[in-house]
Design a protein around this motif. Structure first.
Motif, short mmCIF file in Angstrom:
data_model
loop_
_atom_site.label_atom_id
_atom_site.label_comp_id
_atom_site.label_asym_id
_atom_site.label_seq_id
_atom_site.Cartn_x
_atom_site.Cartn_y
_atom_site.Cartn_z
N ASP A 118 -4.44 11.35 17.57
CA ASP A 118 -4.25 11.56 16.14
C ASP A 118 -5.43 12.31 15.54
OD1 ASP A 118 -6.32 9.80 15.62
OD2 ASP A 118 -5.04 8.17 14.91
N GLU A 119 -5.39 12.49 14.24
CA GLU A 119 -6.41 13.28 13.55
C GLU A 119 -7.78 12.64 13.62
OE1 GLU A 119 -6.12 16.36 12.00
OE2 GLU A 119 -4.28 16.33 13.17
N ASN A 120 -7.82 11.33 13.88
CA ASN A 120 -9.10 10.64 14.00
C ASN A 120 -9.59 10.58 15.44
OD1 ASN A 120 -8.92 10.18 11.29
ND2 ASN A 120 -8.05 8.14 11.51
N ASN A 121 -8.94 11.34 16.31
CA ASN A 121 -9.28 11.37 17.74
C ASN A 121 -9.03 10.03 18.43
OD1 ASN A 121 -10.22 14.05 18.53
ND2 ASN A 121 -11.70 13.72 16.89
N ILE A 122 -8.11 9.26 17.90
CA ILE A 122 -7.71 8.04 18.58
C ILE A 122 -6.59 8.39 19.57
CG2 ILE A 122 -6.79 5.70 18.32
CD1 ILE A 122 -9.61 6.13 17.14
N LEU A 159 6.30 8.14 15.70
CA LEU A 159 6.53 7.90 14.27
C LEU A 159 6.39 9.23 13.54
CD1 LEU A 159 6.97 5.89 11.93
CD2 LEU A 159 4.49 5.61 11.84
N ILE A 160 7.48 9.73 12.98
CA ILE A 160 7.39 11.04 12.34
C ILE A 160 7.60 10.98 10.83
CG2 ILE A 160 7.92 12.40 14.37
CD1 ILE A 160 10.73 12.59 13.60
N ALA A 161 8.03 9.85 10.30
CA ALA A 161 8.10 9.70 8.84
C ALA A 161 7.99 8.22 8.52
CB ALA A 161 9.39 10.28 8.28
N VAL A 162 7.45 7.94 7.36
CA VAL A 162 7.26 6.55 6.97
C VAL A 162 7.56 6.40 5.49
CG1 VAL A 162 4.79 6.87 6.50
CG2 VAL A 162 5.64 4.61 7.11
N PHE A 194 0.83 -1.20 0.00
CA PHE A 194 0.00 0.00 0.00
C PHE A 194 0.87 1.25 0.00
CE2 PHE A 194 -2.90 -2.89 2.65
CZ PHE A 194 -3.40 -3.48 1.51
N GLU A 195 0.23 2.35 -0.37
CA GLU A 195 0.93 3.63 -0.29
C GLU A 195 1.11 4.02 1.18
OE1 GLU A 195 2.13 5.75 -2.75
OE2 GLU A 195 1.85 3.98 -3.99
N ALA A 196 2.10 4.85 1.41
CA ALA A 196 2.36 5.29 2.77
C ALA A 196 1.18 6.11 3.29
CB ALA A 196 3.62 6.14 2.80
N GLN A 197 0.81 5.89 4.52
CA GLN A 197 -0.24 6.69 5.16
C GLN A 197 0.42 7.70 6.08
OE1 GLN A 197 -3.97 4.71 6.33
NE2 GLN A 197 -2.88 2.79 6.05
N THR A 198 -0.24 8.83 6.25
CA THR A 198 0.36 9.88 7.07
C THR A 198 -0.15 9.86 8.50
OG1 THR A 198 -1.31 11.42 6.28
CG2 THR A 198 0.78 11.40 5.11
N ASN A 199 -1.17 9.08 8.77
CA ASN A 199 -1.63 8.96 10.16
C ASN A 199 -0.66 8.05 10.90
OD1 ASN A 199 -2.96 7.88 12.51
ND2 ASN A 199 -4.85 8.79 11.73
N GLU A 200 -0.05 8.59 11.94
CA GLU A 200 1.01 7.85 12.62
C GLU A 200 0.50 6.57 13.29
OE1 GLU A 200 0.15 10.93 13.24
OE2 GLU A 200 -0.42 11.21 15.35
N ASN A 201 -0.82 6.50 13.51
CA ASN A 201 -1.38 5.29 14.11
C ASN A 201 -1.65 4.21 13.08
OD1 ASN A 201 -1.41 5.60 16.86
ND2 ASN A 201 -3.32 6.78 16.85
N LEU A 202 -1.72 4.60 11.83
CA LEU A 202 -2.06 3.66 10.77
C LEU A 202 -0.87 3.32 9.87
CD1 LEU A 202 -5.43 5.34 9.66
CD2 LEU A 202 -5.10 3.53 11.35
#
Lengths: 264, 444
Positions: free
Chosen positions: A176-180, B418-421, A68-76
C-alpha cells in the motif's frame, strides 16, 4: 457516510474508491470488477455488552458509537470483517485466538533484531491458532480452523526469510501507499496434539514464519534508521510490528519488533 | 471455512444517471480587481516603440499569484471580418479603417489608426471555428438569424473554466450584471484628478479604466443579461446547446425583445454583442498603450486643466478638443486595454454578484445491492468480540442469538482486493432473525 431511513430496512450509502481501486481502474486491465462485498465493524466496542448487559449495551453501541469517515488505504479501510459460517444452524461460543508459541523457556514478547549482529538479523516466529484450555473445548469448529494466515509488515524494514536465515524473495500480494506489504495465504500446519499446549485440541494450527531485516529492494540502511528510528543508548532503534491474522477466524496478533541499528 | 465475502451477482447491480447542480456566484470585485486578472503578453508590435499585449486574460477568484487561487474565467475580444473577393465585409471597426488586402487575403491596417486589428479578427475566427464549425462564419443573436443587424460584429467572449463549468452550464440559470454606460466622462472625473502621483498608471485614468462604477452610483445602474427561458427555448448547433441572452434593466420584470448575446452551454462560453450591450457613441477618455514613437507634451483633458506630457508608447484619447467615442477606442486599443476596460469600468469594485449560474455534473452511478441473508455475517473478527479466552462476549450459551454490528461495507474484486469502501452513519445490527440489504452507490 450515509443516512438510514428508519421506515425501511433499505439503506443507500456512497462508496469511495480505495487507492488500490483507483490503481486498478487506471490500469484498465479488467481487474476493476466488483464481484463480492463484505461487512465490517471496525468502530464497534463489543465489550459494552459485557459492561452494561445486552439491552443497554446494544443501546450504547447503537447510539454512542462514532463512525469514522471512509479511508482510502485498502489496509486501513476495513480491518475487522464480519464473518458467516457455512453451517447455518451452527451456534458457536468460541473463536480461536492467535498467540505466540515458544519451545524454550524464554518467551520474549518483542522480536529483537540487530543490524550489527549477523546472527540476529532474522528470527523465526511461531504462532498458534488455538483455544484456551479453560474453554473446555476439544475441537475448533471446522469453519474457524486457520489453515492459512495473512501477514503484514513494513516492506522498507522487514522481509520474509527462510528458516535457515536466507532472505526470501517472496512477492507480496499488495503493497500500500504506506509501504505495508501484505503476504496472503501463508500456510499453517496442524498442531492438534497435546504436546503443543499441554492439552489436545482438534483444529489447532501452527504458523512458523521467519522474518528479518530487509536487505534487498529496498535495503535497510542508515537513512532508514534516521527516518524511522529513535536514539536509545547511543544507537538508532526502529520500533515496528508484524501483524498476523488467521484467514478463517479473522483473529489477529500484533508482534512488536525492535531493530537495533548503527551507533549515532 | 468461515466466509468474509458474499458474491454480488448481476441482478444485484443497477446503474443510473443523475445530474448534480452547483450554484456559482462570481462577485464584481473579482472581475474588476487588477490583481485577479492574469495577462499573457504574447503580442509585441514590431515598431520602434513596442507595445505588448495579451490575446486574452484569465480572471481568478483571488490574487492570481496565490497558490490557492482558482481560475474562473477567460475573457477575450474579437472582431468579425472576412475578405470577399476584393472587398472586406464585417465589423465597421474594420471597414472604416479601409485595410488593404495583402497576399493570402491578409488584411493590412495602418499602424497610426489602429492596433492589433488582425489579432482581434483572429480571435473571433478562432471562436467561430470552435463554436460554429467554420472560422469564416459569424455569430448571430438570435442564433439562427442571418440579418446583418443581428450579426455580432464585435464580441466579448467569456469562457467559464472547467472547475466552475463542470460538465455544462445549466440552461436557464445564467445571468451577468454590468454597466452598459460609463461614468467619469465629465470634467470632475477627467484624468486630471486621477492621474497625478501614480505617474503613468493608465488604469486610474479617465472613464476607460475607472473603477468608480458601484452600487452607490444612483445615476448609473447596471443592466443584466439573462438566458431567460433557456431551459425551454434553446438551439442545438455545432458546439452543442445554445441559448440567447436578453437584456433587462429592471431585474427581469421586462426584457428587450432582441437578444444581445449567446451562451454555449456545453462549451461554457458566453458571446456578448458589444454593439447591443454598450453605447458605441459614448465619449471616452483615458491613456492607452499605443506605439506612438513621439512624446506629446502639454496634453489637457479638460478646459483649464493640468497639462500632461504623454511619453512614447502611450496615447491620450478623448483629451480636450479631440473627442473620441467607444468604437474609436476599440480600434486604437490593444486587446489588453479592451479587456482591462471591460473588467474595470463595466463591473463595480464591490462585493455584489456580477455573474451567476448553475453548473451541471452528470453522475453515472452503479448501485450494488449488498444483500445479507439471515445466516450471513452474524459473527465478527473484531478483537472486542471475544474475551481473552476466545469466548464470544455477546452470547452466554448456544441458545443465545449471536449478533454483530455493521459500520462499513467493502466492495472487492475477484482477487479479494478491497477496491471501494462505504460507511454507514451509525452501527446497524445484524443477527440471524432478519436479513439486511444495503445499497452501495459508486459514482463515476
Amino acid at each position: 457516510m450515509g443516512f438510514l431511513d428508519h421506515t425501511t430496512n433499505n439503506v443507500i450509502i456512497d462508496a469511495v474508491l480505495t487507492e488500490r481501486g483507483r490503481e486498478l481502474l487506471s490500469q484498465n486491465t479488467g481487474n476493476f470488477s466488483i464481484s463480492s462485498f463484505s461487512f465490517g465493524d471496525d468502530e464497534v466496542d463489543y465489550t459494552n455488552i459485557k459492561k452494561y448487559g445486552l439491552q443497554m449495551g446494544k443501546e450504547k453501541i447503537e447510539k454512542n458509537t462514532p463512525i469514522f469517515e471512509a479511508q482510502t488505504n485498502e489496509n486501513l479501510a476495513l480491518k475487522y470483517n464480519n464473518i458467516s459460517l457455512n453451517n447455518n444452524n451452527l451456534r458457536i461460543l468460541y473463536i480461536p485466538l492467535l498467540k505466540r508459541y515458544f519451545t524454550g523457556t524464554s518467551s520474549p514478547n518483542v522480536v529483537e533484531l540487530d543490524i550489527n549482529n549477523t546472527t540476529a538479523q532474522y528470527q523465526t516466529i511461531t504462532v498458534l491458532s488455538t483455544l484456551n484450555q479453560s474453554s473446555g473445548q476439544t475441537s475448533i469448529d471446522s469453519n474457524l480452523i486457520d489453515n492459512s494466515f495473512t501477514i503484514k509488515m513494513n516492506n522498507l524494514i522487514l522481509k520474509t526469510y527462510q528458516t535457515n536465515g536466507v532472505e526470501l524473495v517472496q512477492a507480496y500480494s499488495d503493497l500500500d501507499e504506506n509501504n505495508i506489504a501484505t503476504y496472503s495465504n501463508i500456510s499453517g500446519s496442524p498442531a492438534s496434539v497435546a504436546s503443543f499446549e499441554g492439552f489436545a485440541l482438534s483444529g489447532r494450527q501452527l504458523l512458523t514464519y521467519a522474518v528479518g531485516l530487509s536487505k534487498t529492494s529496498p535495503q535497510i540502511n542508515l537513512s532508514t534508521f534516521q527516518k524511522f528510528g529513535s536514539i536509545i543508548s547511543g544507537k538508532y532503534v526502529i520500533k515496528t510490528q508484524i501483524e498476523i491474522s488467521g484467514n478463517s477466524s479473522g483473529s489477529r496478533i500484533i508482534i512488536p519488533v525492535n531493530i537495533t541499528g548503527p551507533s549515532v | 471455512m468461515a466466509s468474509r465475502f458474499k458474491n454480488i451477482t448481476s441482478t444485484d447491480v443497477k446503474v443510473e444517471k443523475s445530474r448534480l447542480n452547483q450554484l456559482i456566484d462570481i462577485i464584481s470585485l473579482d472581475i474588476s480587481s487588477v490583481s485577479n486578472r492574469k495577462k499573457y503578453p504574447s503580442f509585441v508590435t514590431g515598431l520602434v516603440t513596442p507595445v505588448t499585449s495579451s490575446l486574452f486574460q484569465t480572471i481568478y477568484d483571488q490574487d492570481y499569484t496565490y497558490q490557492s487561487s482558482n481560475a474562473m474565467l477567460d475573457v477575450a475580444f474579437g472582431v468579425y471580418a472576412n475578405v470577399t473577393g476584393s472587398s472586406v465585409v464585417g465589423s465597421e471597426l474594420v471597414t472604416e479603417l479601409s485595410p488593404t488586402i495583402g497576399d493570402g487575403n491578409k488584411l493590412v491596417f495602418s499602424t497610426t489608426t489602429s492596433t492589433m486589428m488582425r489579432e482581434k479578427i483572429n480571435v473571433y475566427k478562432q471562436y467561430a471555428q470552435a463554436l460554429l464549425g467554420n472560422a469564416d462564419s459569424a455569430f448571430y443573436s438570435p442564433f439562427e438569424d442571418t440579418t446583418e443587424s443581428n450579426r455580432i460584429d464585435e464580441a466579448i467572449f467569456i469562457n467559464v473554466k472547467r472547475l466552475f463549468k463542470r460538465d455544462n452550464i445549466y440552461k436557464g440559470s445564467f445571468g451577468i450584471k454590468f454597466f452598459d454606460e460609463l461614468t467619469g466622462f465629465d470634467t470632475a472625473a477627467c484624468p486630471d484628478t486621477q492621474h497625478g502621483s501614480v505617474g503613468w498608471s493608465k488604469k486610474l485614468t479617465g472613464n476607460l479604466f475607472s473603477t468608480s462604477n458601484n452600487s452607490t452610483n444612483t445615476t448609473n445602474q447596471p443592466v443584466m443579461l439573462i438566458d431567460k427561458d433557456g431551459s425551454t427555448n434553446f438551439r442545438i448547433g455545432y458546439a452543442g446547446e445554445i441559448g440567447s441572452l436578453y437584456k433587462t434593466v429592471d431585474s427581469g420584470a421586462n426584457y428587450i425583445s432582441t437578444p444581445c448575446g449567446l451562451i454555449f452551454y456545453d462549451a461554457g462560453i458566453v458571446v456578448l454583442d458589444v454593439k447591443k450591450i454598450f453605447n458605441s457613441n459614448e465619449s471616452v477618455t483615458g491613456i492607452i498603450d499605443f506605439p506612438d514613437s513621439l512624446a506629446v507634451n502639454n496634453v489637457v483633458f479638460k478646459t483649464g486643466g493640468t497639462t500632461h506630457n504623454i511619453p512614447v508608447g502611450k496615447r491620450a484619447i478623448g483629451n480636450s478638443g479631440s473627442p473620441i467615442n467607444f468604437y474609436g477606442f476599440l480600434k486604437l486599443a490593444t486587446l489588453d486595454d479592451i479587456i482591462d476596460h471591460f473588467c474595470m469600468s463595466r463591473f463595480s469594485s464591490n462585493l455584489t454578484t456580477a455573474i451567476a449560474f448553475q453548473n451541471e455534473t452528470i453522475v453515472n452511478s452503479t448501485i450494488y445491492y449488498c444483500n445479507a441473508s439471515p445466516d450471513d455475517f452474524n459473527y465478527s473478527t473484531n478483537p472486542t468480540y471475544t474475551d481473552s479466552t476466545g469466548k464470544i462476549v455477546v452470547v452466554e450459551d448456544t441458545n443465545d442469538i449471536p449478533f454483530t454490528y455493521i459500520t462499513t461495507v467493502g466492495l472487492y474484486n475477484t482477487a479479494s482486493e478491497l477496491i471501494a469502501v462505504a460507511k454507514l452513519s451509525r452501527p446497524v445490527e445484524k443477527n440471524p432473525l432478519h436479513n439486511l440489504s444495503i445499497r452501495v452507490r459508486l459514482d463515476y
